[in-house]
Structures are given as structure tokens and as C-alpha cells.
Design a protein around this motif. Sequence first.
Motif, PDB file in Angstrom:
ATOM      1  N   ASN A   1       8.295 -67.588  67.689  1.00  0.00           N
ATOM      2  CA  ASN A   1       8.991 -66.516  66.970  1.00  0.00           C
ATOM      3  C   ASN A   1       8.446 -66.370  65.560  1.00  0.00           C
ATOM      4  O   ASN A   1       8.532 -67.296  64.760  1.00  0.00           O
ATOM      5  CB  ASN A   1      10.491 -66.821  66.905  1.00  0.00           C
ATOM      6  N   ARG A   2       7.912 -65.192  65.253  1.00  0.00           N
ATOM      7  CA  ARG A   2       7.457 -64.902  63.890  1.00  0.00           C
ATOM      8  C   ARG A   2       8.573 -64.164  63.145  1.00  0.00           C
ATOM      9  O   ARG A   2       8.382 -63.078  62.613  1.00  0.00           O
ATOM     10  CB  ARG A   2       6.179 -64.065  63.913  1.00  0.00           C
ATOM     11  N   THR A   3       9.744 -64.744  63.181  1.00  0.00           N
ATOM     12  CA  THR A   3      10.927 -64.132  62.585  1.00  0.00           C
ATOM     13  C   THR A   3      11.635 -65.163  61.703  1.00  0.00           C
ATOM     14  O   THR A   3      11.599 -66.359  61.995  1.00  0.00           O
ATOM     15  CB  THR A   3      11.905 -63.655  63.665  1.00  0.00           C
ATOM     16  N   PRO A   4      12.304 -64.689  60.648  1.00  0.00           N
ATOM     17  CA  PRO A   4      13.029 -65.631  59.787  1.00  0.00           C
ATOM     18  C   PRO A   4      14.430 -65.944  60.274  1.00  0.00           C
ATOM     19  O   PRO A   4      15.120 -66.781  59.690  1.00  0.00           O
ATOM     20  CB  PRO A   4      13.093 -64.884  58.448  1.00  0.00           C
ATOM     21  N   ASP A   5      14.851 -65.299  61.363  1.00  0.00           N
ATOM     22  CA  ASP A   5      16.258 -65.362  61.761  1.00  0.00           C
ATOM     23  C   ASP A   5      16.449 -65.523  63.263  1.00  0.00           C
ATOM     24  O   ASP A   5      17.459 -65.097  63.819  1.00  0.00           O
ATOM     25  CB  ASP A   5      16.983 -64.103  61.289  1.00  0.00           C
ATOM     26  N   SER A   6      15.494 -66.150  63.950  1.00  0.00           N
ATOM     27  CA  SER A   6      15.625 -66.310  65.402  1.00  0.00           C
ATOM     28  C   SER A   6      16.824 -67.189  65.729  1.00  0.00           C
ATOM     29  O   SER A   6      17.156 -68.108  64.983  1.00  0.00           O
ATOM     30  CB  SER A   6      14.344 -66.920  65.986  1.00  0.00           C
ATOM     31  N   PHE A   7      17.456 -66.915  66.865  1.00  0.00           N
ATOM     32  CA  PHE A   7      18.716 -67.590  67.198  1.00  0.00           C
ATOM     33  C   PHE A   7      18.539 -69.082  67.412  1.00  0.00           C
ATOM     34  O   PHE A   7      19.451 -69.866  67.164  1.00  0.00           O
ATOM     35  CB  PHE A   7      19.351 -66.952  68.447  1.00  0.00           C
ATOM     36  N   TYR A   8      17.344 -69.506  67.847  1.00  0.00           N
ATOM     37  CA  TYR A   8      17.160 -70.911  68.212  1.00  0.00           C
ATOM     38  C   TYR A   8      16.570 -71.740  67.080  1.00  0.00           C
ATOM     39  O   TYR A   8      17.127 -72.765  66.702  1.00  0.00           O
ATOM     40  CB  TYR A   8      16.269 -71.018  69.454  1.00  0.00           C
ATOM     41  N   ASP A   9      15.433 -71.304  66.541  1.00  0.00           N
ATOM     42  CA  ASP A   9      14.769 -72.161  65.545  1.00  0.00           C
ATOM     43  C   ASP A   9      15.012 -71.733  64.108  1.00  0.00           C
ATOM     44  O   ASP A   9      14.522 -72.365  63.172  1.00  0.00           O
ATOM     45  CB  ASP A   9      13.266 -72.250  65.828  1.00  0.00           C
TER      46      ASP A   9
ATOM     47  N   ILE B   1       4.535 -64.241  71.587  1.00  0.00           N
ATOM     48  CA  ILE B   1       4.735 -64.062  70.154  1.00  0.00           C
ATOM     49  C   ILE B   1       5.695 -62.901  69.928  1.00  0.00           C
ATOM     50  O   ILE B   1       5.477 -61.802  70.433  1.00  0.00           O
ATOM     51  CB  ILE B   1       3.383 -63.779  69.469  1.00  0.00           C
ATOM     52  N   GLY B   2       6.752 -63.168  69.175  1.00  0.00           N
ATOM     53  CA  GLY B   2       7.734 -62.128  68.898  1.00  0.00           C
ATOM     54  C   GLY B   2       7.926 -61.902  67.413  1.00  0.00           C
ATOM     55  O   GLY B   2       7.995 -62.855  66.645  1.00  0.00           O
ATOM     56  N   GLY B   3       8.023 -60.649  67.001  1.00  0.00           N
ATOM     57  CA  GLY B   3       8.198 -60.324  65.595  1.00  0.00           C
ATOM     58  C   GLY B   3       9.570 -59.804  65.242  1.00  0.00           C
ATOM     59  O   GLY B   3       9.848 -59.538  64.065  1.00  0.00           O
ATOM     60  N   VAL B   4      10.447 -59.656  66.244  1.00  0.00           N
ATOM     61  CA  VAL B   4      11.806 -59.183  65.997  1.00  0.00           C
ATOM     62  C   VAL B   4      12.745 -60.001  66.867  1.00  0.00           C
ATOM     63  O   VAL B   4      12.529 -60.115  68.079  1.00  0.00           O
ATOM     64  CB  VAL B   4      11.982 -57.690  66.352  1.00  0.00           C
ATOM     65  N   LYS B   5      13.789 -60.569  66.292  1.00  0.00           N
ATOM     66  CA  LYS B   5      14.721 -61.323  67.125  1.00  0.00           C
ATOM     67  C   LYS B   5      15.477 -60.370  68.050  1.00  0.00           C
ATOM     68  O   LYS B   5      15.676 -59.189  67.732  1.00  0.00           O
ATOM     69  CB  LYS B   5      15.683 -62.146  66.277  1.00  0.00           C
ATOM     70  N   ALA B   6      15.919 -60.885  69.175  1.00  0.00           N
ATOM     71  CA  ALA B   6      16.556 -60.031  70.180  1.00  0.00           C
ATOM     72  C   ALA B   6      17.919 -59.531  69.742  1.00  0.00           C
ATOM     73  O   ALA B   6      18.311 -58.404  70.056  1.00  0.00           O
ATOM     74  CB  ALA B   6      16.682 -60.786  71.502  1.00  0.00           C
ATOM     75  N   GLY B   7      18.662 -60.361  69.028  1.00  0.00           N
ATOM     76  CA  GLY B   7      20.024 -60.003  68.668  1.00  0.00           C
ATOM     77  C   GLY B   7      20.119 -59.091  67.460  1.00  0.00           C
ATOM     78  O   GLY B   7      19.128 -58.783  66.798  1.00  0.00           O
ATOM     79  N   PRO B   8      21.337 -58.650  67.144  1.00  0.00           N
ATOM     80  CA  PRO B   8      21.549 -57.802  65.966  1.00  0.00           C
ATOM     81  C   PRO B   8      21.143 -58.528  64.687  1.00  0.00           C
ATOM     82  O   PRO B   8      21.115 -59.758  64.624  1.00  0.00           O
ATOM     83  CB  PRO B   8      23.058 -57.545  65.992  1.00  0.00           C
ATOM     84  N   GLY B   9      20.829 -57.752  63.660  1.00  0.00           N
ATOM     85  CA  GLY B   9      20.439 -58.318  62.371  1.00  0.00           C
ATOM     86  C   GLY B   9      19.824 -57.243  61.509  1.00  0.00           C
ATOM     87  O   GLY B   9      19.966 -56.046  61.773  1.00  0.00           O
ATOM     88  N   GLU B  10      19.143 -57.673  60.471  1.00  0.00           N
ATOM     89  CA  GLU B  10      18.501 -56.725  59.577  1.00  0.00           C
ATOM     90  C   GLU B  10      17.462 -55.901  60.324  1.00  0.00           C
ATOM     91  O   GLU B  10      16.785 -56.397  61.218  1.00  0.00           O
ATOM     92  CB  GLU B  10      17.830 -57.463  58.414  1.00  0.00           C
ATOM     93  N   GLU B  11      17.352 -54.643  59.938  1.00  0.00           N
ATOM     94  CA  GLU B  11      16.369 -53.768  60.580  1.00  0.00           C
ATOM     95  C   GLU B  11      14.959 -54.288  60.341  1.00  0.00           C
ATOM     96  O   GLU B  11      14.623 -54.734  59.235  1.00  0.00           O
ATOM     97  CB  GLU B  11      16.480 -52.350  60.035  1.00  0.00           C
ATOM     98  N   VAL B  12      14.149 -54.244  61.384  1.00  0.00           N
ATOM     99  CA  VAL B  12      12.735 -54.590  61.279  1.00  0.00           C
ATOM    100  C   VAL B  12      11.951 -53.370  61.742  1.00  0.00           C
ATOM    101  O   VAL B  12      12.023 -52.978  62.906  1.00  0.00           O
ATOM    102  CB  VAL B  12      12.383 -55.816  62.142  1.00  0.00           C
TER     103      VAL B  12
END
Length: 290
Positions: free
Chosen positions: A25-33, A60-71
Motif C-alpha cells: 500500500n502506497r497510502t498513509p492511511d491503509s486499514f491494516y498497516d 501496488i495500491g495508491g488509494v485505500k479502499a475505505g472512506p477517507g480523504e479524497e485522493v
Amino acid sequence: MSGGTLRLGRREFDAREPVIMAIVNRTPDSFYDRGATFGDQPALDRVERAVSEGAAIIDIGGVKAGPGEEVTAEEEARRTVGFVAEVRRRHPDVVISVDTWRHDVGEAVCEAGADLLNDAWGGVDPRLAEVAARYDVGLVCTHAGGAEPRTRPHRIAYDDVMADILRVTLGLAERALELGVRRDRIMIDPGHDFGKNTRHSLEATRRLGEMAETGWPVLVSLSNKDFVGETLDKPVKERLTGTLATTAVSAWLGARVYRVHEVAETKQVLDMVAAIAGHRPPAVARRGLA
């Protein structure tokens, strides 16, 4: 297991070969890590470890699946495109997948060297399949219950959840085929948790054999998901045992590709199931032979 040979990038996987897809996950807010691989070096370290533990695909993912800040699409591309290029440079033979629903991001990552587009939101952007055809890459066709990206299900109901999964995923797969995506590059995914409550995801798992019987390779993304957590009443960091149990059942019922956080543990489960099924010999054989 379902289907024949699966061809992705430089790799070929036969029908009895389980394939591990490691999540990065290339995200700052992924649900797991919680952003553990948002930085370049931790993400590259994660790739190295996953490959060494037996992952054939890096997702490789750049947007977490769940709700959050717009990407935005631009930000999603910034998080993924350069990283895809660097992973491609370091690992010429690994299969690189990108988890995106946007066709413009899909095009950019394919230019950078991606081999597979993981469309977890069920064709919400129909042009993504066109990108897969144009770049001769693979495509994951997922059932998301008609949900908009990054939304959670609310009081969703199905007369027959597996019938709906088959209708949607087979429709997406056939459309991709018509657009020019090669048959041996297409997978179908029941979309656990996506547009589903826990009972729906459990039923989808219980009836996974119906997907395998279609002949399309089946991908399952089970790792630490809410349906596991709700079934066992466990928080995210305590769902590994439930995830591995679900993985074993899915393997027995014919799944081919497993999108996971924990590669080494998943590989042991898949090797054990393959040995029980008679598709893999024991690594050693000493007992009763001395």
C-alpha cells in the motif's frame, strides 16, 4: 483449481499452481498497516521481503479502499507510477499489479511497466478494461455489488449473492475478452467485503467452487478483512488465523490467486492444501522410513 494456464507479464502459472499476490500500500492511511509502506524505502523493502517469501505478484495500491480523504487521480498516479517503474527495474520477472479503478491511472502504470490491473470496484470506469486490452496486460474482474469506490455497504441485500457475483464477474470477463484482453490474462474475484455484509462474504466463500467451475481463474482477497473480524470478533491485527482458515477453504474449493499481507504464512497454508490434494509432495519424507 479453475481454468488453464495463467499468463501475466513474463510468468506462466499452471492450473494447479497457487499464486500469491502481496499487498504493498502506497497510502498513509491503509486499514491494516497504517501507512507503513507509504515511504519509498519501506515499500521497496516490503517488495524484497514478499518476493523472497514466495510472492509472484506485487499488488501496488495508491488509494485505500475505505472512506477517507479524497485522493485525486493525479495524486494516485504520483504514489504509484514511479514506484512501479522502480520495482520493474529491480525485479524484471515479478508480476506487477496495480489496484486502481481509474483508466488514466491504469494507462500511466502500464506505461511504467505494470502487468496487471486489479479493478477492485467492478468496472465502475469501463475504460479501464480498454486500457488492459491496449497494453496487453491482465485484468481482475471483481464483484462490488454496484458500490461506488471507497464506500461501505449499507443494508445491501441479494436474492442470491453468488448468482449476482457470477452475473457481474462473468459479464465483466466476457466484455474484457471482446475488447481484446487475452483470456489467459483475465481473473474473476468475488469481492469479499465489497458491497457485501459478513454473511454475504461467508456465503461467497462457501460457494466459491461455483466460480471455479466457470473455468475463469479465481482471485480471492481475504486478508484481515472485516468479514473475518466480525465472524471471530477480532480487531484487524488479530485476524491472521481466521484469514488463513478462509484461505485453506478457498484453496480447496479452487481459487488460484491470493491477495495477502502475510506471504510466508499464506504459502505454508497453500503448500499444505496442495499436498493434501495430491498436487505437491511433502518437502521431506522421513517418518516410518527408518
